[in-house]
Scaffold this motif. Structure first.
Motif, short mmCIF file in Angstrom:
data_model
loop_
_atom_site.label_atom_id
_atom_site.label_comp_id
_atom_site.label_asym_id
_atom_site.label_seq_id
_atom_site.Cartn_x
_atom_site.Cartn_y
_atom_site.Cartn_z
N UNK A 63 37.16 40.99 51.47
CA UNK A 63 36.84 41.74 50.26
C UNK A 63 37.67 41.28 49.07
N UNK A 64 38.97 41.07 49.29
CA UNK A 64 39.82 40.61 48.19
C UNK A 64 39.44 39.20 47.75
N UNK A 65 39.07 38.35 48.71
CA UNK A 65 38.62 37.00 48.37
C UNK A 65 37.38 37.06 47.49
N UNK A 66 36.43 37.90 47.87
CA UNK A 66 35.20 38.05 47.10
C UNK A 66 35.50 38.62 45.72
N UNK A 67 36.35 39.66 45.68
CA UNK A 67 36.69 40.28 44.40
C UNK A 67 37.39 39.29 43.49
N UNK A 68 38.29 38.49 44.05
CA UNK A 68 39.04 37.52 43.24
C UNK A 68 38.12 36.48 42.63
N UNK A 69 37.17 36.00 43.41
CA UNK A 69 36.27 34.97 42.92
C UNK A 69 35.32 35.51 41.84
N UNK A 70 35.00 36.78 41.91
CA UNK A 70 34.06 37.36 40.94
C UNK A 70 34.75 37.90 39.70
N UNK A 71 36.10 37.87 39.68
CA UNK A 71 36.82 38.34 38.48
C UNK A 71 36.59 37.38 37.31
N UNK A 72 36.40 36.11 37.60
CA UNK A 72 36.16 35.14 36.53
C UNK A 72 34.88 35.45 35.76
N UNK A 73 33.72 35.56 36.44
CA UNK A 73 32.50 35.93 35.73
C UNK A 73 32.61 37.27 35.03
#
Length: 254
Positions: free
Chosen positions: A134-144
């Protein structure tokens, strides 16, 4: 002299260029393979083979199939946000009406890229069941989301919204609205016509602008009430002072 002798030798790609090409091919292969078999059904071996590499290329470039897929989701989300940014920028420059343009963007994602929403939903469910992702997914989507926040900040300034209106919150609402409408259109296309996203965004910003005006009016009214109260208090003080002042002494009788 032969033509081969005159030919300019091709420049060998740098290490960075070769790595970028490998990653690009793996991402494209992952998109095709997962679209056909789903995230859970697509194996690392199949993705690597579709890209023309060994499975070692997947692990050396992404670390795991999950991280490869998260990068694919981030890339797609960033593309959508960048396109929305151009649409809104054109609208603010008076080039195009953002409502139909945003509608075309939603229609493109829902109709021309029909595998994106199901794969996104599938991986979300997979991540929920595997909390370490979940944190990996959240981190990657913080850019967009940061890109969207910048866009919303510009738009809020354009409509004169109050500083208390959070661009981050509006960005989160906008992305959730977009994703929800894309999924709903995939389920029931007739329920989400092309212009619905544009209308929804207009309603959102009209509401923000209206609440801003209401709040400003309330602040102004409160200020007027406070000033009136101050005036009343000052008048009362003056009256009280006049009432308590000693009367002039009577004239002496001669």
């Amino acid at each position: 002299m032969s033509l081969d002798a005159d030919a300019t030798p091709q420049r060998r790609p740098t290490r960075a260029e070769a790595k970028a090409r490998t990653r690009r091919l793996l991402l494209d292969a992952a998109a095709r393979t997962c679209a056909r078999k789903g995230f859970a059904g697509a194996s690392v071996e199949e993705i690597a083979e579709a890209a023309g590499f060994s499975i070692g290329a997947v692990y050396s470039n992404f670390g795991s199939k999950e991280r490869l897929f998260v990068e694919l989701l981030r890339e797609r989300a960033s593309e959508h946000v960048s396109r929305a940014t151009r649409i809104v920028a054109d609208a603010q420059a008076g080039v195009d009406d953002p409502a139909p343009a945003l509608g075309r963007l939603l229609a493109h994602v829902a109709d021309d890229d029909p595998d994106f929403a199901p794969l996104q939903a599938e991986f979300w469910l997979y991540a929920v069941r595997n909390p370490q992702l979940m944190e990996t997914l959240a981190e990657q989507l913080r850019g967009p989301r940061a890109e969207m926040e910048s866009l919303m900040s510009t738009t809020l300034e354009h409509i004169g919204a109050r500083e208390s209106v959070s661009a981050e919150a509006v960005a989160t609402i906008t992305m959730a609205l977009f994703q929800g409408l894309v999924r709903q259109r995939r389920i029931d296309p007739a329920s989400v016509p092309d212009d619905l996203l544009g209308q929804a965004m207009q309603w959102l910003f009209t509401g923000i602008a209206a609440s801003t005006g209401t709040a400003d009016s309330a602040d102004s009214a409160a200020t007027d009430d406070t000033a009136a109260a101050d005036d009343t208090t000052a008048t009362d003080r003056t009256s009280a002072t006049d009432d308590t002042a000693p009367a002039d002494p009577p004239e002496e009788k001669r």
